[in-house]
Design a protein around this motif. Structure first.
Motif, PDB file in Angstrom:
ATOM      1  N   CYS A  54      85.913  28.105  43.464  1.00 34.16           N
ATOM      2  CA  CYS A  54      85.269  28.052  44.707  1.00 34.16           C
ATOM      3  C   CYS A  54      84.350  28.888  45.308  1.00 34.16           C
ATOM      4  N   VAL A  61      85.443  26.647  52.012  1.00 36.17           N
ATOM      5  CA  VAL A  61      86.459  26.847  50.669  1.00 36.17           C
ATOM      6  C   VAL A  61      86.526  28.187  50.554  1.00 36.17           C
ATOM      7  N   SER A 113      79.854  22.833  49.299  1.00 35.68           N
ATOM      8  CA  SER A 113      80.439  23.747  48.108  1.00 35.68           C
ATOM      9  C   SER A 113      80.820  22.898  47.023  1.00 35.68           C
TER      10      SER A 113
END
Length: 293
Positions: A230, A158, A148
């Motif tokens: 994210c 995430v 991520s």
């Protein structure tokens, strides 16, 4: 490795966070009068933020002094658990404020104490589990395609953390709206009893609603950019985007002591006792309600 200015800023932020919250923890532990349930919640928040600050410092040290995959996983897991405990403690404080207004007559009962301790146990338990996930194998050290924007966390990891934050934010938003309704209703009832709404009642109500808006606005402004990035961000994006959204998120742990601790009169008095003994330690303090914290 070359020194990254963003890492330096995160380390400085962690140092400020650790110092601020260490003082709050020391004050609450030092003062027997600050052992009420609401101060237990504030102490939980300060402890979580203190650990988060220490985690940022350790992450900087281990990144440039001891470069190890194992240490990196442990540090990231420690940070995830600490920040998760901080956000969960904020939710617990919001629930406590709501209960103190919604069930005012039965709030100071053993049932409330049990409820608060249960909330804290659940919050720290879930936070610990989230922090252990990267250490137990949910990482992308051996699969870079699964990474991520926050290495070595995976995209699914995430996403889970972001979804948890969005859920907590929505719950807090709902509870603060309900708190505002209760405060306005109380002000209206007082006005009916006194046949008019005095300027002091209007100012107090407006101040209370404004304070709640500042609390929720600060929390959202700190964490929402990072949580959204994210989800929508790609690991191929420049790392500056991650740093630019992560750094404001750490500021929430820096602001929390000011909002929830240093503004409280009992903690201010205890601070004087701790540092200069201006008041006798045996003086008893009593908070009006959790809404003052």
């Amino acid at each position: 490795a070359a020194l990254n200015p963003w890492d330096v800023m995160l380390c400085v932020s962690g140092t400020a966070i650790a110092c601020e919250n260490a003082l709050v923890v020391a004050i609450i532990c030092y003062s027997p009068a600050l052992r009420t349930p609401m101060f237990v919640l504030v102490g939980s928040l300060a402890t979580a933020d203190l650990l988060a600050g220490l985690g940022l410092i350790l992450n900087f040290v281990f990144q440039y002094v001891i470069r190890s995959e194992t240490v990196s996983l442990l540090t990231v897991g420690f940070l995830v658990a600490s920040f998760a405990a901080s956000v969960s403690s904020l939710l617990a404080i919001t629930v406590d404020r709501y209960l103190s207004l919604y069930n005012a007559l039965t709030y100071y009962s053993e049932r409330t104490v049990l409820c608060i301790h249960t909330m804290l146990a659940g919050a720290w338990g879930v936070s610990l589990c989230l922090g252990l996930l990267p250490v137990l194998g949910w990482n992308c050290l051996h699969d870079r395609a699964a990474c991520s924007v926050v290495r070595p966390l995976t995209k699914s990891n995430v996403t889970l953390l972001s979804a948890s934050f969005f859920l907590i934010f929505l719950i807090m938003l709902h509870l603060y709206i309900e708190i505002c309704k209760i405060v306005c209703r109380h002000a209206h009832q007082i006005a009916l009893q006194q046949h008019f709404l005095t300027a002091s009642h209007y100012v107090a109500t407006k101040k209370g609603v404004s304070t709640l808006a500042i609390i929720l606005g600060t929390f959202g402004a700190s964490w929402l950019p990072f949580a959204i990035y994210c989800v929508v961000g790609d690991p191929d994006y420049p790392s500056v985007y991650t740093y630019a959204t992560l750094l404001p998120a750490t500021y929430n742990s820096m602001i929390n002591p000011i909002i929830y601790a240093y503004r409280n009169q009992e903690i201010q008095r205890s601070m004087w006792v701790l540092f200069c003994g201006c008041f006798r330690a045996k003086v008893s303090f009593r908070s009006r309600s959790p809404s003052d914290v």
